[in-house]
Scaffold this motif. Structure first.
Motif, mmCIF file in Angstrom:
data_model
loop_
_atom_site.group_PDB
_atom_site.id
_atom_site.type_symbol
_atom_site.label_atom_id
_atom_site.label_comp_id
_atom_site.label_asym_id
_atom_site.label_seq_id
_atom_site.Cartn_x
_atom_site.Cartn_y
_atom_site.Cartn_z
ATOM 1 N N ILE A 177 0.859 -1.191 0.000
ATOM 2 C CA ILE A 177 0.000 0.000 0.000
ATOM 3 C C ILE A 177 0.891 1.236 0.000
ATOM 4 O O ILE A 177 1.718 1.424 0.898
ATOM 5 N N PRO A 178 0.755 2.102 -0.985
ATOM 6 C CA PRO A 178 1.621 3.279 -1.052
ATOM 7 C C PRO A 178 1.351 4.243 0.112
ATOM 8 O O PRO A 178 0.208 4.455 0.514
ATOM 9 N N LYS A 179 2.419 4.794 0.654
ATOM 10 C CA LYS A 179 2.308 5.825 1.673
ATOM 11 C C LYS A 179 1.892 7.136 0.995
ATOM 12 O O LYS A 179 2.092 7.313 -0.214
ATOM 13 N N PRO A 180 1.348 8.075 1.737
ATOM 14 C CA PRO A 180 0.956 9.344 1.109
ATOM 15 C C PRO A 180 2.093 9.997 0.335
ATOM 16 O O PRO A 180 1.893 10.478 -0.796
ATOM 17 N N GLN A 181 3.303 10.010 0.908
ATOM 18 C CA GLN A 181 4.422 10.687 0.246
ATOM 19 C C GLN A 181 4.831 10.018 -1.057
ATOM 20 O O GLN A 181 5.448 10.646 -1.923
ATOM 21 N N ASP A 182 4.478 8.744 -1.218
ATOM 22 C CA ASP A 182 4.802 8.050 -2.459
ATOM 23 C C ASP A 182 4.005 8.602 -3.640
ATOM 24 O O ASP A 182 4.423 8.450 -4.791
ATOM 25 N N VAL A 183 2.872 9.225 -3.363
ATOM 26 C CA VAL A 183 1.999 9.721 -4.426
ATOM 27 C C VAL A 183 1.976 11.250 -4.468
ATOM 28 O O VAL A 183 2.109 11.851 -5.536
ATOM 29 N N ILE A 184 1.835 11.881 -3.303
ATOM 30 C CA ILE A 184 1.716 13.343 -3.306
ATOM 31 C C ILE A 184 3.066 14.034 -3.276
ATOM 32 O O ILE A 184 3.162 15.234 -3.514
ATOM 33 N N GLY A 185 4.137 13.293 -2.938
ATOM 34 C CA GLY A 185 5.488 13.836 -3.027
ATOM 35 C C GLY A 185 6.054 14.381 -1.741
ATOM 36 O O GLY A 185 7.188 14.873 -1.727
ATOM 37 N N PHE A 186 5.302 14.318 -0.632
ATOM 38 C CA PHE A 186 5.811 14.810 0.647
ATOM 39 C C PHE A 186 5.023 14.166 1.778
ATOM 40 O O PHE A 186 3.885 13.703 1.597
ATOM 41 N N HIS A 232 0.830 21.817 2.329
ATOM 42 C CA HIS A 232 -0.621 21.611 2.324
ATOM 43 C C HIS A 232 -0.999 20.856 1.054
ATOM 44 O O HIS A 232 -0.649 21.279 -0.049
ATOM 45 N N VAL A 233 -1.735 19.781 1.214
ATOM 46 C CA VAL A 233 -2.090 18.986 0.046
ATOM 47 C C VAL A 233 -3.119 19.741 -0.789
ATOM 48 O O VAL A 233 -4.084 20.306 -0.275
ATOM 49 N N SER A 234 -2.891 19.795 -2.077
ATOM 50 C CA SER A 234 -3.866 20.383 -3.003
ATOM 51 C C SER A 234 -4.892 19.313 -3.345
ATOM 52 O O SER A 234 -4.654 18.116 -3.175
ATOM 53 N N HIS A 235 -6.027 19.741 -3.848
ATOM 54 C CA HIS A 235 -7.087 18.768 -4.084
ATOM 55 C C HIS A 235 -6.724 17.778 -5.178
ATOM 56 O O HIS A 235 -7.075 16.585 -5.091
ATOM 57 N N ASP A 236 -6.000 18.208 -6.193
ATOM 58 C CA ASP A 236 -5.641 17.282 -7.256
ATOM 59 C C ASP A 236 -4.722 16.176 -6.732
ATOM 60 O O ASP A 236 -4.888 14.999 -7.088
ATOM 61 N N ARG A 237 -3.783 16.522 -5.853
ATOM 62 C CA ARG A 237 -2.909 15.492 -5.290
ATOM 63 C C ARG A 237 -3.680 14.577 -4.337
ATOM 64 O O ARG A 237 -3.410 13.375 -4.263
ATOM 65 N N LEU A 238 -4.622 15.163 -3.614
ATOM 66 C CA LEU A 238 -5.468 14.351 -2.745
ATOM 67 C C LEU A 238 -6.229 13.313 -3.565
ATOM 68 O O LEU A 238 -6.300 12.133 -3.197
ATOM 69 N N VAL A 239 -6.798 13.751 -4.684
ATOM 70 C CA VAL A 239 -7.540 12.839 -5.559
ATOM 71 C C VAL A 239 -6.630 11.735 -6.078
ATOM 72 O O VAL A 239 -7.013 10.553 -6.120
#
Length: 839
Positions: free
Chosen positions: A40-49, A55-62
């Protein structure tokens, strides 16, 4: 009621400091001694931090939520629609793999709890449903950023505890209640973040530009729209709610930086009387799980303070009238990445960790209280049916079927059983006709919700309210209504609501006439004037052999138009179809009353409208007007920024709207420019505290009154409550109308319900014809007003107008467009726009 210990935290004791941002990891957030699935990817693996660094932007959250759903068998994802800005309204359904595979059957079984015949359903082995929602205010971002962690934890955590939780729980997971606001705020916070985290509260990072990220695209507070459900974000989440009827719904917010953490229950005396006592007892029991989790974490908190459970239009109270438990969380806000506060340094990661902790403690409570909460929901609806009175409500408007239709829309969104009127009847002097009226049986599962929407309440245990104290929907829509409707006059229950039927337009060789009663009439008139056609408004009544026409009827002559007869006929047919409004063909000018060639038909001109926005202007009030023009009436409005006012060419506008403001939205030079524009023929339409601006600049004479307020037998401790009780948080008052005045064109009754949340009481003019809208001697219809203010409001006026050079100034004491659901007074603004020159 047992009270929790009220505590205030000292952030100086928090281990995470500004210098620790460079070493931030998931270890700061996640529970200890738990293993996680490496696939399972960690948040930083996808959003980059790591969440909290930015602050996470909505596109990265999606992107992250979509990726989790792709790889985790515990998660399914759906897009329930889009915001006004086109962002997806995501919902994750999270549970065990077995439950996800069988989710449709589980949903049907769960919804059976609220249906008739549920008394014998065994809840012992039924999963509980928890709806977790984050950051309905976009600039309260710790909730959504915590959602990254909560989703990861639920997808990746391993062990008996998580398996047991997921086996027994369906989690409806909404990572962003307000995508547009979140995106706006994330951009602000991230673009103003320094490499060296600056916690100075005066730094630009902590001072958003107008209107801020709190609101949605049209600057609405989405946390006030759960009951009216006028906005796409609200409609999506309401549909989810009624599809599932969750047992718990959580709503993650932020509050002032100098506070701590709040969870419900709120102030006991401010709970709505229709909320069962057991609801508050269960809320308190759930609170013990939050307290235990925060004690373990070392974070301080408070409860039964500041916030209340009264207005059912908020996320934390809407569930309470629907057999669920609503929970509000309020975290002290860093409003950026780290900020100095009265209690020490408050960091963004710390706020995220608190929200994440509350999300997990909610699930722990749900797991352990599962059967109790399921039984509560089942019994809530069983008791609702048993306590329902006989008979039915009815509402409608024989001259404005559109407003009645839009109220029926809300009923349908809330799964309320409604029927069309299939046989005309009268009650208390009001007539309810097929095609423009509806009947609501009282004996139905949603009867408590209907009662909450229709009630008129004027007595209260408490005199302070966190939000409005009244929202009676039939009054808001200005429709007739009764609680004594005959069920025998009802047709079959409505499955799919249809717009009111409108007769086809017949061809005329002489003129077309449109009544001004229907809600959509301004939309039709705007289309006509935009086409460059000649149109006039009737200042007096008139009639043909088949029909009587009221004040404000619109006449479009056939001759001397830019379109020939055939083109005009085709265009008028299109107007009727597009606006869904009846337009009549008239074959003679020899009418009863005034004739069509009378001087009492006054010409109308295309309007060019500017709305002042920007620093100094209240975004809510401005946004509601923008939404009204843009979404309801398809009328273009220029949003004129206050900072550019000095450079703006005002000559192109016929009307300028100034809503409530703070400070000085317009300086002296701006005011001189505005005065010149009005003298040259412009119409200024102003609201609320603009009264001071109008008076001090001699634009309109406004005399206000306020009784002397003396505090007697009031202790130091009670002083704030004493003065707070003198405010009007939001109540409904009755005014009498002079229907011959252009401001009241289109209203069929002699009285009108007005919403107000100000204490600006304007004295009536000595000349009665200058008081076309005037409060009665006993005007309170619903809501709270103090005895002192109740005296002040009597016989005052909520509307004033006066000439200034060749132009006009129009003033309303209160917002006529409140929260997009106060349909009943929208026409006052439209009358000011189209008929302001004739007042």
């Amino acid at each position: 009621m047992k009270k929790f210990l009220i505590l205030f935290f000292l952030i100086s004791s928090i281990s995470f400091q500004a210098q620790d941002f460079d070493t931030l990891s998931l270890d700061y957030y996640l529970p200890k001694n738990i293993t996680y699935n490496a696939d399972i990817p960690k948040p930083q693996d996808v959003i980059g931090f790591v969440p909290g660094l930015w602050h996470v932007s909505h596109d990265r959250l999606v992107n992250y939520m979509t990726k989790l759903a792709e790889v985790s068998p515990r998660i399914s994802i759906e897009n329930r629609g889009t915001t006004y800005e086109g962002r997806p309204l995501l919902l994750l359904t999270i549970s065990s793999e077995k439950n996800i595979q069988n989710i449709n059957q589980i949903q049907q079984n769960h919804k059976a709890l609220v249906e008739e015949g549920s008394a014998n359903i065994d809840t012992e082995n039924m999963p509980i449903v928890v709806n977790q929602g984050f950051s309905i205010h976009g600039n309260e971002p710790s909730g959504t950023n915590a959602a990254l962690l909560a989703a990861y934890y639920l997808a990746a955590a391993e062990g008996d505890e998580i398996e047991k939780l997921l086996d027994n729980t369906i989690i409806l997971f909404d990572p962003s209640f307000n995508p547009d606001g979140l995106q706006r705020f994330a951009y602000w916070a991230n673009t103003n973040r320094s490499a060296n985290i600056n916690a100075d509260p005066q730094d630009r990072e902590y001072d958003e530009v107008w209107p801020g990220g709190r609101t949605n695209h049209y600057w609405f507070d989405l946390n006030r729209d759960w009951l009216p459900a006028q906005l796409p974000e609200s409609q999506a989440r309401i549909k989810t709610f009624h599809k599932w009827y969750p047992n718990i719904l959580t709503d993650h917010h932020e509050m002032g930086s100098n506070s701590s953490f709040f969870f419900q229950p709120g102030i006991p005396s401010r709970t709505h009387p229709l909320t069962p006592d057991l609801n508050q007892e269960l809320t308190q029991e759930i609170g013990k799980y939050h307290a235990a989790a925060f004690d373990k974490l070392g974070s301080f908190y408070f409860t039964e303070e500041s916030y209340d459970d009264f207005y059912y239009g908020k996320g934390s109270t809407f569930p309470d009238i629907n057999g669920s438990i609503g929970i509000l969380f309020e975290q002290a806000s860093s409003r950026g990445h780290a900020q100095e506060t009265d209690n020490g340094l408050l960091t963004f990661p710390f706020t995220i960790r608190n929200q994440f902790t509350a999300a997990l403690s909610t699930l722990e409570a749900a797991k352990n209280m599962r059967v109790k909460l399921l039984n509560y929901q089942r019994d809530f609806y069983k008791n609702a049916r048993n306590s329902a009175a006989k008979g039915a409500w009815a509402f409608g408007s024989e001259k404005d079927a559109t407003s009645a239709y839009h109220l029926a829309e809300i009923m349908k969104r809330h799964q309320i059983e409604i029927h069309p009127v299939n046989e005309e009847f009268s009650e208390n002097g009001k007539t309810y006709k097929p095609g423009s009226a509806y009947i609501i049986p009282k004996n139905q599962r949603q009867h408590r919700l209907v009662e909450a929407m229709f009630e008129k309440r004027t007595t209260f245990e408490d005199s302070l309210f966190y939000d409005i104290s009244a929202w009676t929907f039939p009054l808001a829509f200005n429709v007739d209504y009764t609680s004594d409707a005959p069920l025998s006059n009802a047709g079959d229950a409505i499955d799919e609501l249809e717009k009111p039927a409108v007769p086809s337009v017949e061809k005329s060789e002489y003129a077309y006439v449109m009544q001004w009663h229907d809600y959509n009439s301004p939309k039709a008139l705007n289309m006509i004037l935009n086409k460059g056609l000649r149109a006039s408004v009737a200042m007096k009544k008139f009639g043909t052999k088949n029909k009587e026409y009221d004040y404000g009827s619109i006449m479009i002559p056939v001759q001397n138009q830019k379109l020939d007869k055939e083109e005009l006929f085709d265009f008028i047919k299109n107007v009727s179809k597009t606006a869904n409004i009846e337009i009549d063909a008239v074959g003679t000018g020899l009418t009863s009353g005034i004739n069509l060639g009378s001087r009492f038909f006054l010409p109308l001109e295309k309007q060019e409208i500017a709305l002042l926005v920007g620093e100094g202007i209240t975004p809510y009030d401005a946004g509601e007007i923008w939404h009204l023009f843009d979404q309801r009436y398809d009328i273009k409005v220029t949003k004129l920024n206050t900072r550019n006012f000095s450079r703006a060419d005002l000559s192109r506008y016929t009307d300028i709207i100034l809503v409530n403001s703070w400070g000085s939205a317009l300086d002296e030079n701006d005011t001189d420019k505005l005065k010149t524009w009005i003298r040259n023929g412009g119409t200024l339409i102003a609201y609320k505290n603009a009264a001071r601006y109008l008076s001090s600049n001699n634009l309109l004479e406004i005399k206000t009154k306020n009784s002397r307020l003396d505090a007697k037998n009031i202790s130091f401790e009670e002083r704030s409550d004493f003065y707070g009780a003198q405010g009007i948080g939001g109540a409904i008052f009755e005014a009498k109308l002079d229907r011959s005045h252009p401001i009241n064109f289109g209203y069929k009754n002699e009285n009108l319900a007005l919403f107000r949340n100000t204490t600006i009481f304007v004295e009536a003019d000595e000349q009665s014809y200058n008081n076309p809208i005037q409060y009665t001697n006993n005007p309170l219809l619903s809501g709270y007003i103090s005895e002192e203010k109740s005296e002040d409001i009597k016989n005052t006026v909520p509307f004033k107008t006066g000439g200034f050079g060749r132009g006009n100034v129009i003033y309303f004491t209160d917002n006529t467009n409140f929260r997009a659901f106060w349909y009943g007074t929208n026409k006052l603004l439209m009358n000011a726009i189209f008929f302001g020159d004739h007042m």
